[in-house]
Design an enzyme around this catalytic site. Sequence first.
Site, short mmCIF file in Angstrom:
data_model
loop_
_atom_site.label_atom_id
_atom_site.label_comp_id
_atom_site.label_asym_id
_atom_site.label_seq_id
_atom_site.Cartn_x
_atom_site.Cartn_y
_atom_site.Cartn_z
CG ASP A 33 1.54 8.84 -5.47
OD1 ASP A 33 2.64 9.14 -4.95
OD2 ASP A 33 1.32 8.94 -6.69
CB SER A 78 7.48 0.61 -5.55
OG SER A 78 8.38 1.56 -6.10
CG ASN A 81 9.16 4.00 -4.20
OD1 ASN A 81 8.22 3.50 -3.58
ND2 ASN A 81 8.94 4.86 -5.20
C1 IPE Z 1 3.84 4.18 -5.99
O1 IPE Z 1 4.03 5.55 -5.95
C2 IPE Z 1 4.60 3.50 -4.89
C3 IPE Z 1 4.12 3.75 -3.54
C4 IPE Z 1 3.07 4.45 -3.20
C5 IPE Z 1 4.89 3.12 -2.49
P1 IPE Z 1 5.18 6.27 -6.82
O2 IPE Z 1 5.08 7.71 -6.48
O3 IPE Z 1 6.48 5.60 -6.58
O4 IPE Z 1 4.71 5.97 -8.30
P2 IPE Z 1 5.00 6.75 -9.65
O5 IPE Z 1 6.49 6.98 -9.73
O6 IPE Z 1 4.26 8.04 -9.56
O7 IPE Z 1 4.46 5.88 -10.72
C1 IPE Z 2 4.09 8.23 -1.78
O1 IPE Z 2 4.32 9.60 -1.91
C2 IPE Z 2 5.05 7.57 -0.82
C3 IPE Z 2 6.05 6.71 -1.48
C4 IPE Z 2 6.10 6.43 -2.73
C5 IPE Z 2 7.04 6.12 -0.62
P1 IPE Z 2 5.40 10.17 -2.92
O2 IPE Z 2 6.68 10.29 -2.19
O3 IPE Z 2 5.45 9.37 -4.15
O4 IPE Z 2 4.81 11.61 -3.19
P2 IPE Z 2 4.76 12.37 -4.58
O5 IPE Z 2 4.07 11.47 -5.54
O6 IPE Z 2 6.17 12.65 -4.98
O7 IPE Z 2 3.98 13.61 -4.29
MG MG Z 3 4.44 9.48 -5.90
#
Ligand code: IPE
Ligand code: IPE
Ligand code: MG
Length: 262
Positions: A33, A78, A81
Site C-alpha cells: 500500500d 482487490s 479497487n
Molecule cells: C488494499 O489497499 C488493496 C491492495 C493493496 C491491492 P487499498 O489502498 O485498496 O485499501 P484501502 O482502500 O486503503 O482500505
Molecule cells: C497500493 O497503493 C496499490 C493498489 C491498491 C493497487 P495505493 O494505490 O492504494 O496507494 P495509496 O494508498 O492511495 O497511497
Molecule cells: Mg491504498
Amino acid sequence: MFKNLFKNTPEGEIQEVNLDEAKMPQHVAIIMDGNGRWAQKRGLPRVAGHKRGMEVVKDITKASSDLGIKVLTLYAFSTENWKRSEKEVSFLMDLPVKFFNTFVPDLVENNVKVNVMGYTEYLPEKTQKAVHDAIEQTKDNTGMILNFALNYGARAEIVTGVKKIAQKVVDHELSIDEINEDTVSKSLMTESVAPYNNPDLLIRTSGEERISNFLLWQLAYSELVFTDKLWPEYQPADLVENIYEFQQRDRRFGGVKEGKNK
Ligand code: IPE
Ligand code: IPE
Ligand code: MG
C-alpha cells in the site's frame, strides 16, 4: 543463522541483523500500500507510484526467495479497487503484462513459481494472457511460490467456498456433519499454495492498520506487522527488519508459553 543481512534502524542507518533460520516465516503475505501517496508526495500522477511499486515487487521477490520463504503472497488488486478512475484501473491492468514480460527470465533463474488467486475471469484479455503465460512458463519451478492476489477479495472468496461446499452437500458427496475447518480451508483460493495455506506473517506498508478484505479466514493466527514505509520505498532491508520483528513475537495459538504451564 544467515549472514550479511541488514535492516534499517529507526535513525535511518543500516545495521547487520542475524535472522534465526529455525524461525523463518514460511508464508509471508504483503498488502502493498501507499503507491498513490508516494507519487503525490513527489508531484507525480498516482500511476507513477504503481510503476515504481512494480520494481519493488521484483526486488522483494528476489529477496524473499533468497531468504528461503516458501510462499510470498502479494495483494496486487482487490475486488474493491475497480472503484478507482478508469485511467488508474487500466494502468493497473497493464502492470502484470509489463511485469511478466520483463521478469519471467529472472523468475525462472531463481526457480520461482507463479500462482495467482482471484477472479481472473473479470480481468482484460491481455492481463489474463500474461498471467496464464507466466504460470505456464514457471510451472516446473520448485522453489518459492510467488502468489499474486489479483481481483481478490476475502469475502467473495468465502462466498465462493461456501457455494462449493453447499453444492457437494446437494450432490450427496458430503454430509453437513462432515463439514469442518479443513473443509472450509480447502474450499478457499489459498488451497492452491497448500500446505502453506495460512500466512505466518502479514506485512502492510503505508501506515494503514487494516486488513482491507485480505485473507480473512487465513489470517486468524498470523502475526501482523505494520510499517510506515510506502510500498515504492520498501526495500529488502525493510523485509529483513519486519521478519526480525516477527521472530521476536511469541506465537501461542491460544496456548501457554512453553515451560509456563504450571
Ligand atoms: C488494499 O489497499 C488493496 C491492495 C493493496 C491491492 P487499498 O489502498 O485498496 O485499501 P484501502 O482502500 O486503503 O482500505
Ligand atoms: C497500493 O497503493 C496499490 C493498489 C491498491 C493497487 P495505493 O494505490 O492504494 O496507494 P495509496 O494508498 O492511495 O497511497
Ligand atoms: Mg491504498
